[in-house]
Write a protein that holds these residues in place. Structure first.
Motif, PDB file in Angstrom:
ATOM      1  N   GLY A  12       0.792  -1.229   0.000  1.00 42.33           N
ATOM      2  CA  GLY A  12       0.000   0.000   0.000  1.00 42.33           C
ATOM      3  C   GLY A  12       0.818   1.269   0.000  1.00 42.33           C
ATOM      4  O   GLY A  12       0.402   2.291   0.564  1.00 42.33           O
ATOM      5  N   MET A  13       1.975   1.255  -0.662  1.00 40.93           N
ATOM      6  CA  MET A  13       2.819   2.454  -0.665  1.00 40.93           C
ATOM      7  C   MET A  13       2.249   3.563  -1.556  1.00 40.93           C
ATOM      8  O   MET A  13       2.448   4.748  -1.279  1.00 40.93           O
ATOM      9  N   ALA A  14       1.550   3.184  -2.618  1.00 39.23           N
ATOM     10  CA  ALA A  14       0.857   4.218  -3.401  1.00 39.23           C
ATOM     11  C   ALA A  14      -0.222   4.865  -2.536  1.00 39.23           C
ATOM     12  O   ALA A  14      -0.400   6.087  -2.542  1.00 39.23           O
ATOM     13  N   ARG A  15      -0.925   4.046  -1.773  1.00 38.15           N
ATOM     14  CA  ARG A  15      -1.966   4.564  -0.879  1.00 38.15           C
ATOM     15  C   ARG A  15      -1.360   5.507   0.156  1.00 38.15           C
ATOM     16  O   ARG A  15      -1.932   6.562   0.468  1.00 38.15           O
ATOM     17  N   ALA A  16      -0.196   5.135   0.678  1.00 33.57           N
ATOM     18  CA  ALA A  16       0.467   5.998   1.657  1.00 33.57           C
ATOM     19  C   ALA A  16       0.814   7.344   1.037  1.00 33.57           C
ATOM     20  O   ALA A  16       0.687   8.394   1.680  1.00 33.57           O
ATOM     21  N   GLY A  17       1.260   7.336  -0.223  1.00 35.05           N
ATOM     22  CA  GLY A  17       1.624   8.579  -0.886  1.00 35.05           C
ATOM     23  C   GLY A  17       0.430   9.442  -1.247  1.00 35.05           C
ATOM     24  O   GLY A  17       0.491  10.665  -1.155  1.00 35.05           O
ATOM     25  N   LEU A  18      -0.667   8.806  -1.647  1.00 29.87           N
ATOM     26  CA  LEU A  18      -1.856   9.571  -2.024  1.00 29.87           C
ATOM     27  C   LEU A  18      -2.484  10.246  -0.813  1.00 29.87           C
ATOM     28  O   LEU A  18      -3.038  11.343  -0.908  1.00 29.87           O
ATOM     29  N   GLY A  19      -2.417   9.594   0.326  1.00 28.36           N
ATOM     30  CA  GLY A  19      -2.834  10.213   1.573  1.00 28.36           C
ATOM     31  C   GLY A  19      -4.328  10.421   1.717  1.00 28.36           C
ATOM     32  O   GLY A  19      -5.143   9.794   1.026  1.00 28.36           O
ATOM     33  N   SER A  20      -4.692  11.326   2.594  1.00 26.22           N
ATOM     34  CA  SER A  20      -6.085  11.501   2.996  1.00 26.22           C
ATOM     35  C   SER A  20      -6.946  12.188   1.950  1.00 26.22           C
ATOM     36  O   SER A  20      -8.165  12.256   2.103  1.00 26.22           O
ATOM     37  N   ASP A  21      -6.334  12.699   0.893  1.00 27.90           N
ATOM     38  CA  ASP A  21      -7.120  13.318  -0.185  1.00 27.90           C
ATOM     39  C   ASP A  21      -7.805  12.263  -1.056  1.00 27.90           C
ATOM     40  O   ASP A  21      -8.681  12.597  -1.850  1.00 27.90           O
ATOM     41  N   TRP A  22      -7.367  11.010  -0.911  1.00 28.62           N
ATOM     42  CA  TRP A  22      -7.872   9.947  -1.766  1.00 28.62           C
ATOM     43  C   TRP A  22      -8.431   8.803  -0.915  1.00 28.62           C
ATOM     44  O   TRP A  22      -7.812   8.393   0.070  1.00 28.62           O
ATOM     45  N   GLN A  23      -9.556   8.258  -1.327  1.00 25.05           N
ATOM     46  CA  GLN A  23     -10.178   7.129  -0.648  1.00 25.05           C
ATOM     47  C   GLN A  23     -10.002   5.881  -1.499  1.00 25.05           C
ATOM     48  O   GLN A  23     -10.370   5.855  -2.678  1.00 25.05           O
ATOM     49  N   GLY A 326      10.472   6.208   2.020  1.00 19.47           N
ATOM     50  CA  GLY A 326       9.638   7.310   2.487  1.00 19.47           C
ATOM     51  C   GLY A 326       8.520   6.892   3.416  1.00 19.47           C
ATOM     52  O   GLY A 326       7.602   7.677   3.667  1.00 19.47           O
ATOM     53  N   LEU A 327       8.588   5.673   3.960  1.00 16.67           N
ATOM     54  CA  LEU A 327       7.550   5.201   4.883  1.00 16.67           C
ATOM     55  C   LEU A 327       7.856   5.673   6.302  1.00 16.67           C
ATOM     56  O   LEU A 327       9.015   5.700   6.727  1.00 16.67           O
ATOM     57  N   PRO A 328       6.830   6.029   7.069  1.00 13.21           N
ATOM     58  CA  PRO A 328       7.045   6.461   8.452  1.00 13.21           C
ATOM     59  C   PRO A 328       7.432   5.272   9.332  1.00 13.21           C
ATOM     60  O   PRO A 328       7.193   4.109   8.984  1.00 13.21           O
ATOM     61  N   ASP A 329       8.010   5.572  10.479  1.00 20.21           N
ATOM     62  CA  ASP A 329       8.477   4.506  11.363  1.00 20.21           C
ATOM     63  C   ASP A 329       7.348   3.720  12.014  1.00 20.21           C
ATOM     64  O   ASP A 329       7.594   2.650  12.592  1.00 20.21           O
ATOM     65  N   ASP A 330       6.110   4.215  11.937  1.00 23.54           N
ATOM     66  CA  ASP A 330       5.007   3.436  12.490  1.00 23.54           C
ATOM     67  C   ASP A 330       4.393   2.499  11.442  1.00 23.54           C
ATOM     68  O   ASP A 330       3.424   1.803  11.731  1.00 23.54           O
ATOM     69  N   TYR A 331       4.969   2.475  10.248  1.00 20.10           N
ATOM     70  CA  TYR A 331       4.511   1.522   9.236  1.00 20.10           C
ATOM     71  C   TYR A 331       4.941   0.124   9.675  1.00 20.10           C
ATOM     72  O   TYR A 331       6.109  -0.124   9.984  1.00 20.10           O
ATOM     73  N   LYS A 332       4.006  -0.809   9.699  1.00 15.15           N
ATOM     74  CA  LYS A 332       4.276  -2.167  10.197  1.00 15.15           C
ATOM     75  C   LYS A 332       4.926  -3.012   9.107  1.00 15.15           C
ATOM     76  O   LYS A 332       4.348  -3.243   8.050  1.00 15.15           O
TER      77      LYS A 332
END
Length: 382
Positions: A12-23, A326-332
């Motif tokens: 889900g790295m594309a999802r992480a990049g798209l962020g809250s603007d995209w569902q 570019g993933l945050p440290d809370d990414y599992k």
């Protein structure tokens, strides 16, 4: 909020990049282990773990504004077997594209399509594969264009990737979204040659998509390195010495120069075979080599920390690799090292997706949502 489908979703790295603007309305990947990571980070409400050829249009809910597809690169890679889109893995593009065509037949084609792959997708089979992709996109009524974006402009990792963007030809385009001529920042000579090979509908549908260069401060490689990594162990002195012995004189001199520095230096190493001899090649330019999927010992990146007479080495940790994506440290991450490294090596760099979204995808989506709310008929883009 705008909506999207995520194919070849990985973690889900594309999802992480798209962020809250995209569902996200639907996500798919064939790998059970990647699906487990996706579920751990995003839940499984929209997740389908199966071969894309077994996904049907009826499985896809509603009307998505965009479909994202980071399809497999192995047959397109410069290091691959050259099978291209006829290969079993990269040929999964056709399973993805059949879904887009089926959605179009139902009147719910995504307004935009984004594909991500390796640089070799431009040149594989003498450019025939890229031409086939461009023709397929144009045949479904999309404008089409590509950009080559290197993660090095966003993070300390050398990772050039091809992004192909298709936009429904009936949508309005912001003036800043494309240029009349190639932009040297995103359109290298190989891209221009690929464009020049196009003809007919694909050539007419071509647009030189363009986004501004990143102006955000860059992280340093040193800032991403863990002092006490959990997923890997530091090498013994003997193992580090073996690495040094595998270096040709040019690379050994790089280590000596790092030793002469007054501050600690972090380098990255890949093992490569040169003239039948396996060599360790090191760089101390503050940039990590491109993360790869682990197909053997030489595919795993090693870091070397040099401070005066102290020379230490070890595999890059899974958390460090995640930071380089570019993933945050809370990414599992998966607990098993190889699974984590495979997940990340196959992924898309999060800040690059963020940049594309902010400067191209969102402006197009926002402009056309406003137009449709006003009840205006959308003219075909010029």
């Amino acid at each position: 909020m705008h909506s999207f489908y995520e194919f070849f979703a990985g973690g889900g790295m594309a999802r992480a990049g798209l962020g809250s603007d995209w569902q996200c309305l639907f996500a798919n990947d064939i790998s059970a282990s990647k699906g487990h990571s996706y579920k751990a980070n995003w839940g499984d409400e929209h997740l389908s773990v199966k071969d894309i050829y077994n996904v049907q249009a009826k499985d896809l809910p509603a009307n998505a504004d965009m479909a994202w597809g980071s399809f497999p690169c192995q047959d397109l890679s410069l290091a691959g077997d050259g099978a291209g889109l006829e290969g079993e893995r990269s040929g999964a593009f056709w399973g993805f594209w059949k879904l887009i065509c089926d959605l179009d037949a139902e009147g719910r084609k995504p307004k935009m399509v984004v594909l991500e792959n390796v640089f070799g997708a431009l040149t594989s089979r003498d450019g025939k594969d890229f031409e086939l992709i461009a023709k397929a996109i144009a045949s479904q009524g999309y404008l089409v264009g590509g950009m080559l974006i290197d993660a090095i402009h966003f993070l300390p990792q050398s990772r050039p990737r091809l992004f192909i963007v298709g936009v429904d030809a009936h949508l309005k385009l912001p003036e800043f979204s494309h240029t009349h001529t190639p932009n040297p920042a995103w359109h290298p000579a190989a891209m221009i040659r690929a464009h020049n090979r196009l003809s007919g509908e694909a050539k007419a549908a071509w647009r030189w998509w363009s986004v501004p260069q990143n102006e955000k401060p860059l992280l340093t490689l040193e800032s991403l390195i863990e002092t006490h990594p959990q997923s890997v162990q530091w090498h013994s002195e003997k193992e580090t010495r073996q690495l040094l012995d595998m270096m040709a004189p040019l690379h050994r001199r790089k280590v000596l120069a790092a030793q002469a520095s007054k501050s600690p230096r972090v380098g990255t190493i890949y093992k490569r075979t040169r003239d039948g001899v396996q060599r360790a090649e090191v760089r101390f330019d503050g940039i990590a080599g491109c993360l790869r999927t682990p197909g053997g010992g030489s595919s795993r990146q090693t870091i070397m920390v040099v401070h005066g007479n102290s020379i230490k080495s070890r595999l890059i940790s899974s958390r460090e690799a995640a930071r380089l994506m570019g993933l945050p440290d809370d990414y599992k991450l998966p607990e098993k090292y190889n699974e984590a490294y495979h997940l990340l090596g196959d992924g898309v760099v999060v800040p690059v997706v963020q940049h594309l979204s902010q400067h191209l995808l969102l402006p197009i989506a926002q402009l056309n949502r406003l137009s449709s709310h006003q009840g205006q008929k959308l003219p075909r883009a010029a």
